[in-house]
Design an enzyme around this catalytic site. Structure first.
Site, PDB file in Angstrom:
ATOM      1  N   CYS A 241       7.980   4.601  13.032  1.00  0.00           N
ATOM      2  CA  CYS A 241       7.145   3.826  12.106  1.00  0.00           C
ATOM      3  C   CYS A 241       6.212   2.871  12.841  1.00  0.00           C
ATOM      4  CB  CYS A 241       8.023   3.060  11.128  1.00  0.00           C
ATOM      5  SG  CYS A 241       7.073   2.101   9.930  1.00  0.00           S
TER       6      CYS A 241
ATOM      7  N   CYS B 162       3.824   5.035  10.774  1.00  0.00           N
ATOM      8  CA  CYS B 162       3.240   4.307   9.636  1.00  0.00           C
ATOM      9  C   CYS B 162       2.242   3.232  10.036  1.00  0.00           C
ATOM     10  CB  CYS B 162       4.353   3.646   8.815  1.00  0.00           C
ATOM     11  SG  CYS B 162       5.832   4.621   8.591  1.00  0.00           S
TER      12      CYS B 162
ATOM     13  N   LYS C 289      -0.922   4.504  11.964  1.00  0.00           N
ATOM     14  CA  LYS C 289      -1.643   5.360  11.021  1.00  0.00           C
ATOM     15  C   LYS C 289      -2.406   4.525   9.999  1.00  0.00           C
ATOM     16  CE  LYS C 289       0.311   6.351   7.415  1.00  0.00           C
ATOM     17  NZ  LYS C 289       1.401   6.752   6.490  1.00  0.00           N
TER      18      LYS C 289
ATOM     19  N   TYR D 128       2.020  15.077   3.750  1.00  0.00           N
ATOM     20  CA  TYR D 128       1.290  13.810   3.727  1.00  0.00           C
ATOM     21  C   TYR D 128       0.714  13.443   5.092  1.00  0.00           C
ATOM     22  CZ  TYR D 128       5.321  11.235   5.654  1.00  0.00           C
ATOM     23  OH  TYR D 128       6.329  10.782   6.468  1.00  0.00           O
TER      24      TYR D 128
ATOM     25  N   GLU E 119      -3.215  12.832   5.455  1.00  0.00           N
ATOM     26  CA  GLU E 119      -3.692  11.519   5.892  1.00  0.00           C
ATOM     27  C   GLU E 119      -4.582  11.633   7.122  1.00  0.00           C
ATOM     28  OE1 GLU E 119      -0.007   8.711   4.293  1.00  0.00           O
ATOM     29  OE2 GLU E 119       0.094   9.594   6.290  1.00  0.00           O
TER      30      GLU E 119
ATOM     31  N   HIS F 294      -7.550  -8.124 -16.745  1.00  0.00           N
ATOM     32  CA  HIS F 294      -8.900  -7.555 -16.851  1.00  0.00           C
ATOM     33  C   HIS F 294      -9.890  -8.370 -16.015  1.00  0.00           C
ATOM     34  CE1 HIS F 294     -12.153  -5.347 -18.747  1.00  0.00           C
ATOM     35  NE2 HIS F 294     -12.778  -6.513 -18.953  1.00  0.00           N
TER      36      HIS F 294
ATOM     37  N   GLU G 200      -4.962  -2.121 -15.256  1.00  0.00           N
ATOM     38  CA  GLU G 200      -4.764  -2.428 -16.670  1.00  0.00           C
ATOM     39  C   GLU G 200      -4.642  -1.152 -17.502  1.00  0.00           C
ATOM     40  OE1 GLU G 200      -8.271  -3.963 -18.967  1.00  0.00           O
ATOM     41  OE2 GLU G 200      -9.235  -3.907 -16.990  1.00  0.00           O
TER      42      GLU G 200
END
Length: 464
Positions: free
Chosen positions: A43, A48, A51, A180, A184, A439, A444
């Protein structure tokens, strides 16, 4: 325990191993940890963290394109690959230092060496050829990218490990794979100006994810200019006289590129650990078999993280380590909980997902309500960027519990982390409807989807 050098010895300095060692040390246990490379594991060092830094770097090309829509005139821009590498390395060095400080600060003895098992309580430290003993042993040695040695020319290819230390940024690249990591990196390369082709043996990218997410992302990647070739694999790779690579695909097409990156899965780091000597069982991929509490077939030896091939996510490895500590040292047997785990794919646009896909939900529930929306996020309006965002909620019609939430677009990963809380709490669609919106935000939409887009009954989509 007093008969051993350590109460706990950890093999592997990744996220799971470091968490277990540090907290066991904080409990007053005598803890040793062996790591042959750098503290932080996949990681922090080659996964991670670097990356995500590369993802940030690659997004600036679109930021520059969008700037005129907001009144900014951006002059000629250039990108310097060595600068990115140097800054990335400096951050990794900082993080590794923090990992080491956390261990030593809690009394953990660090052994900078590869280690393997001699027997159920004995570990050999290979750098010094000495042995130490421990009452409990935790294997957290992680995994590594699969580089297929049956591919002619495989030695000319890189994996994700190599992508973090290339001397030069290639002008063109093939990324082989559809998971993934492949997705990525295809987006990273494209964002940095590299001519990018993604080649995947399946029908479409990101197997195991919700079908609507897969379709949306693949279509968007193609629209951006990434070439996506499905139903094919690499046949062979060869070096040309000019230094570039000739690549033949399984259906006969030939391509010439500067680099080929293989991203076709990861394998557990169990080779040379002495598992056979001790009698630890593994599966066909070499992953360590464990019970519900992360205990191996040898009662005092445990395993967590990617080396067990359960769910290859950093937070999951950390969670498994915490459960191990509860079970082994706190007399509180605790099973890791793999239900409703949120995850993100840092593609462009990024994906955030938690809970069941529509296909998975169909297998569990008699009738579903599906709430789905697609829209242009506000950021894209003034630059006239046509890229859309998609959100999807999957609801068990009988109980009204939201069992799946899937988002693709800016900030999707952050949304998934927050969506994981109500889904973990088994909140109903009525709770979502009763929540006041913020908002103007994209998120939302998640609390203003009042009417289902369609129903699913006996596996068939029908009008709401």
């Amino acid at each position: 325990m007093a008969d051993h050098d350590y109460d706990l010895f950890v093999i592997g300095g990744g996220s799971g191993g470091v968490r277990a060692a540090r907290l066991a040390g904080a409990m007053g246990k005598r803890v040793g940890l062996a790591e042959e490379y750098r503290m932080g594991g996949t990681c922090v060092i080659r996964g991670c963290v670097p990356k995500k830094l590369f993802v940030y770097a690659s997004q600036f090309s679109e930021h520059f394109e969008d700037a005129p829509g907001y009144g900014w005139q951006v002059g000629p821009v250039t990108f310097d690959w060595p600068t990115l590498l140097a800054n990335k390395d400096r951050e990794i060095e900082r993080l590794e230092g923090l990992y080491r400080k956390g261990l030593t600060g809690n009394g953990v003895t660090i052994h900078d060496t590869r280690a393997h098992l001699v027997d159920a309580h004995t570990i050999r430290l290979e750098a010094t050829d000495e042995t130490v003993t421990a009452d409990q042993i935790l294997i957290a040695s992680g995994g590594h990218p699969n580089l297929p040695i049956d591919l002619p020319g495989y030695e000319l290819c890189i994996t994700s490990n190599g992508a973090f230390r290339m001397d030069e940024l290639p002008r063109s690249v093939i990324v082989a794979g559809g998971g993934y990591i492949a997705v990525e990196f295809a987006n990273i390369f494209h964002g940095l100006g590299v001519e990018t082709t993604l080649i995947y043996r399946g029908t479409k990218i990101l197997g195991g994810f919700d079908e609507d997410l897969r379709d949306h992302l693949q279509d968007t990647m193609v629209a951006k200019g990434i070439r996506v070739i499905c139903h094919q694999i690499l046949h062979d790779v060869a070096r040309r006289e000019d230094g570039r690579l000739n690549v033949h695909l399984s259906k006969g097409e030939q391509m010439v590129v500067d680099q080929v990156m293989m991203a076709i899965g990861r394998w557990p780091n169990t080779k040379g650990l002495g598992l056979d000597t001790v009698g630890i069982e593994t599966d066909l991929r070499g992953a360590i078999k464990v019970d519900d509490y992360s205990r191996t077939s040898v009662p005092n030896i445990w395993a967590v993280g990617d080396v067990t091939n359960r769910m290859q996510l950093t937070p999951v490895a950390i969670h498994e380590a915490m459960c191990f500590l509860e079970t082994a040292f706190k007399d509180n047997p605790t099973r890791p909980d793999y239900e409703t785990v949120a995850t993100a794919v840092f593609s462009q646009p990024e994906i955030g997902t938690v809970g069941l896909t529509e296909a998975q939900a169909i297998e569990r529930y008699g009738e579903l309500e599906i709430y789905k929306t697609e829209f242009r996020p506000m950021h894209n309006v003034l630059p006239d960027r046509r890229e859309k965002m998609m959100m999807k909620l999957i609801v068990d019609a009988a109980s009204r519990i939201v069992v799946g939430a899937h988002v693709i677009g800016p900030g999707a990963g952050e949304m998934a982390q927050l969506l994981a809380i109500p889904l973990k709490a088994r909140c109903t669609k009525d709770h979502f409807d009763a929540t006041m919106a913020v908002h103007p935000t994209a998120s939302e939409e998640l609390v203003t989807l009042y009417k289902p887009t369609y129903l699913v009954r006996q596996g068939e989509r029908i009008a709401a």
